[in-house]
Design an enzyme around this catalytic site. Structure first.
Site, PDB file in Angstrom:
ATOM      1  N   MET A   1     -34.794  -6.783 -42.246  1.00  0.00           N
ATOM      2  CA  MET A   1     -34.111  -6.447 -41.242  1.00  0.00           C
ATOM      3  C   MET A   1     -35.075  -6.030 -40.014  1.00  0.00           C
ATOM      4  O   MET A   1     -36.468  -5.655 -40.386  1.00  0.00           O
ATOM      5  CB  MET A   1     -33.520  -4.894 -41.213  1.00  0.00           C
ATOM      6  CG  MET A   1     -32.326  -5.095 -42.619  1.00  0.00           C
ATOM      7  SD  MET A   1     -31.110  -6.254 -42.151  1.00  0.00           S
ATOM      8  CE  MET A   1     -30.305  -6.478 -43.509  1.00  0.00           C
ATOM      9  N   CYS A   2     -34.902  -6.436 -38.935  1.00  0.00           N
ATOM     10  CA  CYS A   2     -35.897  -6.521 -37.614  1.00  0.00           C
ATOM     11  C   CYS A   2     -34.979  -6.122 -36.314  1.00  0.00           C
ATOM     12  O   CYS A   2     -33.815  -6.118 -36.391  1.00  0.00           O
ATOM     13  CB  CYS A   2     -36.472  -7.743 -37.636  1.00  0.00           C
ATOM     14  SG  CYS A   2     -37.329  -7.995 -39.080  1.00  0.00           S
ATOM     15  N   GLY A   3     -35.602  -6.195 -35.276  1.00  0.00           N
ATOM     16  CA  GLY A   3     -35.150  -5.964 -33.942  1.00  0.00           C
ATOM     17  C   GLY A   3     -35.570  -7.233 -33.142  1.00  0.00           C
ATOM     18  O   GLY A   3     -36.867  -7.872 -33.310  1.00  0.00           O
ATOM     19  N   ASN A  98     -33.274 -11.551 -37.410  1.00  0.00           N
ATOM     20  CA  ASN A  98     -32.960 -10.243 -37.687  1.00  0.00           C
ATOM     21  C   ASN A  98     -32.112 -10.291 -39.087  1.00  0.00           C
ATOM     22  O   ASN A  98     -31.055 -10.914 -38.850  1.00  0.00           O
ATOM     23  CB  ASN A  98     -32.245  -9.413 -36.621  1.00  0.00           C
ATOM     24  CG  ASN A  98     -31.887  -8.088 -37.287  1.00  0.00           C
ATOM     25  OD1 ASN A  98     -32.159  -7.619 -38.440  1.00  0.00           O
ATOM     26  ND2 ASN A  98     -30.481  -7.548 -36.948  1.00  0.00           N
TER      27      ASN A  98
END
Length: 755
Positions: A1-3, A98
């Site tokens: 998970m990321c932005g 993401n």
């Protein structure tokens, strides 16, 4: 998970040539513009740093027309090789991603073997870039299995592709603005497309938030690509957006929910279907155990999370699967929120019994009224939208617990109710029409019995929702084309796009907006959000249960369930949530199964009950009836519990998971994850709401009705006298209004002009 945060200049000219990898044309390079765009992107990433606290990266193309920003939560390949933005092995495809791509080891091997692709590292995200190189858009998306949102720039064509997973598990928003912010209607200005994982990332780019009052009044802000803000859209689940060099933007669908023709007779045996679901569920869980960091499980007292925990135990202890980076000797870690047994909504005791049975380690967080009050505003800020249930605050607080204990990845049971028909209101639509795929089923052979049961279910659902402070509207589905008189021709049903626990409350809106909120206008907007093909399927092809599930899954699943008790609460604490029941291979299998294996009719034997009045429903004794299946009629059954005891929601999941769950969970009825709705007057919650819901704050929002909000503040909490009962509907109205106040303040939203 990321932005992710992306800036794309529109009206870009097509590239004159394909640059060699790493080539920089000095004549077109503006160092100042490049540095300015990098600065803006890093500021944008800071707003969503909670999504990726482990690393940040920005890439700007040589012309400073495209900038990609990424903040990383390291899950797979913890080395710098896993950092983003990513670039393909020729240096022409650039991407920020993401989410999580499962089965990536197999996909990686295929790309190496069949296409000779040279991978830089071992992250799952890099597989998406390789697949794009191999298949192009949209075909590469159909090979991705998991939850994701991504933006990809191909400098060979000048095209930008933005896409989201099939169910909307991972967020992705976009808007168009004048470069540097300002009025996007200025035709002479250079315009930019902004794309980000959360809308707050637009603020440093120059965004000026403005309410979309009509979408709020009509309750369409949660439909399709809409949001509560003017000009801000979401990429829809199962869609991708292509941005051409001339600024043209195209939206296309690559995946959609589908169900079988209701007249098609099922040829598989029950045993075959149960085994198919079991195998797919095990596979979905197994794939989600892969990580280079520790993996845990959210465990409540329900069937869904308990099935995930039981399957995980089976995989780890009997099949030798690894659970992330944990050692084989480490106990499986589970996490649960406790509301307090006196509140009537707590499941922690059942969850603990399940944990004890499985031999897993349980970590519990206690939620008091003061905790709900303390965390409310931060929860709204992270959600970026309102909701009228405090369950989101509980999930926000729960997600901090695993992070504090060193876990980055958590499996959850989200999505099972949407896939297997777990909600009580689905039963009404199941009974609207015979299930012709199961002609030998006793219920399908007796139309009068089915019709009588439908009447009882309809009354029960209305009563139950009234007691919980929510509304279920029995309405015409508008699934056919309107006639000249505009009345439509669909039969009445429970199609649940207005259940929603008060997504929009007409009574709290400014009086000038109420004419916009006519029931028919709101329903028409929902039906219009469906494709022509879906409307035709609802009218002619799908069983009413499947039509109802489609309606719910197009609105409530992505806009509410996967947001306010999913991604946003988890990522607020840098937790990657993985929902195995939303594995699209499993979903497609279950979608193709008959309605009667999701809602299962099994009448109790006459007179078969114990001394406590518990009914034997054919699965064994139904002990400890859940409050969800009772009315508030002085603690007595409302007269319709009997009809519900004849049906088992999520029947095929119940059967598929039976080897992995306790007998108690196998027999237990559905109890949705919801927070208490009755609180004392002058307690922490009312004090918090009184602080937020002043006339000045309410009027600053612009579209709320102060007298209605003030009355709700008084009616929503219980006094000391028995007759001073709390009104759950009033409490939910207060939570909605307070949510709008928080958003208005933290996003600096201009006051809406109405009237």
């Amino acid at each position: 998970m990321c932005g992710i945060s992306v800036v794309v200049k529109l009206n870009r000219t097509a590239p004159d040539h394909v640059a060699a990898a790493g080539e920089v044309a000095q004549s077109s390079t503006d160092s100042a513009a490049k540095l300015e765009l990098e600065k803006r992107l890093y500021a944008s990433l800071e707003q969503i740093a909670h999504r990726g606290p482990d690393a940040q990266g920005v890439w700007v193309d040589p012309t400073s027309k495209v900038g990609l920003g990424h903040c990383r939560l390291s899950i797979n390949d913890l080395t710098p090789d896993g950092s983003q933005p990513l670039h393909d092995d020729t240096g022409h495809v650039h991407a920020v991603i993401n989410g999580e791509i499962y089965d990536h080891a197999r996909l990686r091997d295929d790309c190496i073997r069949e296409a000779g692709y040279a991978f830089r590292g071992h992250s799952d995200s890099e597989v998406a870039v390789a697949l794009y190189r191999r298949y192009g858009a949209p075909e590469f998306l159909r090979h991705l299995r998991g939850e994701f949102s991504l933006v990809l720039y191909d400098d060979r064509t000048g095209e930008v592709v933005a896409a989201k997973d099939r169910f909307g598990i991972k967020p992705l928003f976009w808007t168009i603005s004048k470069a540097g912010g300002g009025d996007s209607s200025d035709a002479a200005a250079e315009h930019e497309l902004w794309v980000a994982a959360e809308m707050k990332a637009f603020l440093p780019l120059g965004w000026k938030a403005e309410w979309d009052v009509e979408a709020i009044a009509l309750d369409t802000w949660s439909l399709g690509s809409n949001t509560t803000f003017k000009g801000v859209k979401r990429v829809e689940p199962g869609y991708y957006m292509k941005v051409l060099p001339d600024g043209t933007i195209k939206h296309e669908q690559y995946w959609e929910f589908d169900y079988p023709d209701k007249k098609q007779v099922e040829t598989r045996s029950m045993e075959q279907m149960i085994q198919q679901v079991r195998e797919k569920a095990i596979e979905a869980v197994r794939l989600r155990l892969v990580a280079d960091v520790p993996v845990g499980i959210y465990l409540s007292g329900g069937l869904d999370s308990s099935a995930v925990a039981g399957i995980t135990k089976h995989l780890v202890e009997e099949r030798g699967e690894s659970m992330g980076s944990q050692k084989p000797t480490d106990r499986i870690a589970c996490f649960c929120v406790k509301f307090g047994t006196d509140m009537g909504f707590d499941e922690s005791e059942i969850a603990q019994r399940t944990a004890d049975h499985l031999g897993v380690q349980m970590h519990t967080i206690d939620m008091t009224e003061a905790d709900f009050a303390r965390h409310f505003e931060d929860t709204v800020w992270h959600n970026e939208q309102v909701t009228c249930d405090l369950n989101t605050v509980g999930k926000w607080a729960l997600s901090k617990l695993p992070r504090d204990l060193g876990f980055k990845v958590i499996l959850s049971g989200e999505g099972a109710d949407e896939v297997f028909a777990g909600y009580h209101w689905f039963l009404g639509d199941f009974l609207l029409e015979a299930d012709h795929s199961q002609p030998q089923d006793p219920l399908q052979q007796d139309p009068k019995l089915r019709e009588a049961l439908h009447e009882q279910v309809r009354d029960h659902v209305r009563n139950k929702d009234r007691n919980l402070g929510t509304t279920t509207t029995t309405l015409r589905t508008l699934n056919g084309e309107d006639g000249e008189n505009g009345d439509g021709n669909a039969e009445e049903g429970f199609v649940p796009y207005l259940v929603s626990f008060g997504m929009s409350d007409v009574d709290m809106l400014h009086s000038s907006l109420r004419p916009l909120c006519a029931e028919r206008a709101r329903l028409r907007a929902v039906a219009d959000s469906w494709s022509a093909e879906a409307r035709a399927n609802i009218r002619d092809r799908w069983h009413p249960l499947h039509s109802s599930m489609y309606s719910w899954n197009k609105k409530q699943l992505p806009a509410m369930i996967l947001t306010v008790v999913g991604d946003r609460c988890e990522m607020a604490h840098s937790i990657e949530g993985r929902p195995p029941f939303l594995d699209h291979h499993l979903v497609e299998l279950v979608n193709g199964m008959p309605p009667s294996v999701k809602e299962r009719y099994q009448p109790p034997p006459q007179g078969n009950s114990n001394e406590n009045g518990d009914v034997n429903v054919g699965f064994g004794l139904q002990s400890g009836k859940s409050a969800w299946w009772r009315s508030d009629n002085n603690g007595k059954d409302d007269g319709n519990l009997t009809v519900f005891s004849q049906f088992w929601e999520k029947w095929i999941l119940r059967e598929a998971a039976r080897p992995f769950i306790t007998d108690e969970l196998y027999r237990r009825r559905k109890h949705p994850y919801t927070a208490p709705v009755t609180w004392p007057r002058d307690g922490p919650l009312q004090q918090m709401l009184q602080r937020l819901l002043t006339q000045e704050n309410v009027d600053a929002v612009g579209f709320l009705d102060w007298p209605a909000v003030a009355a709700s503040l008084e009616a929503g909490f219980a006094g000391e006298r028995p007759e001073d009962k709390a009104d759950p509907t009033a409490l939910r109205r207060c939570l909605l209004a307070a949510g709008y106040v928080v958003i208005a303040q933290r996003f600096r939203v201009a006051t809406a002009v109405v009237g």
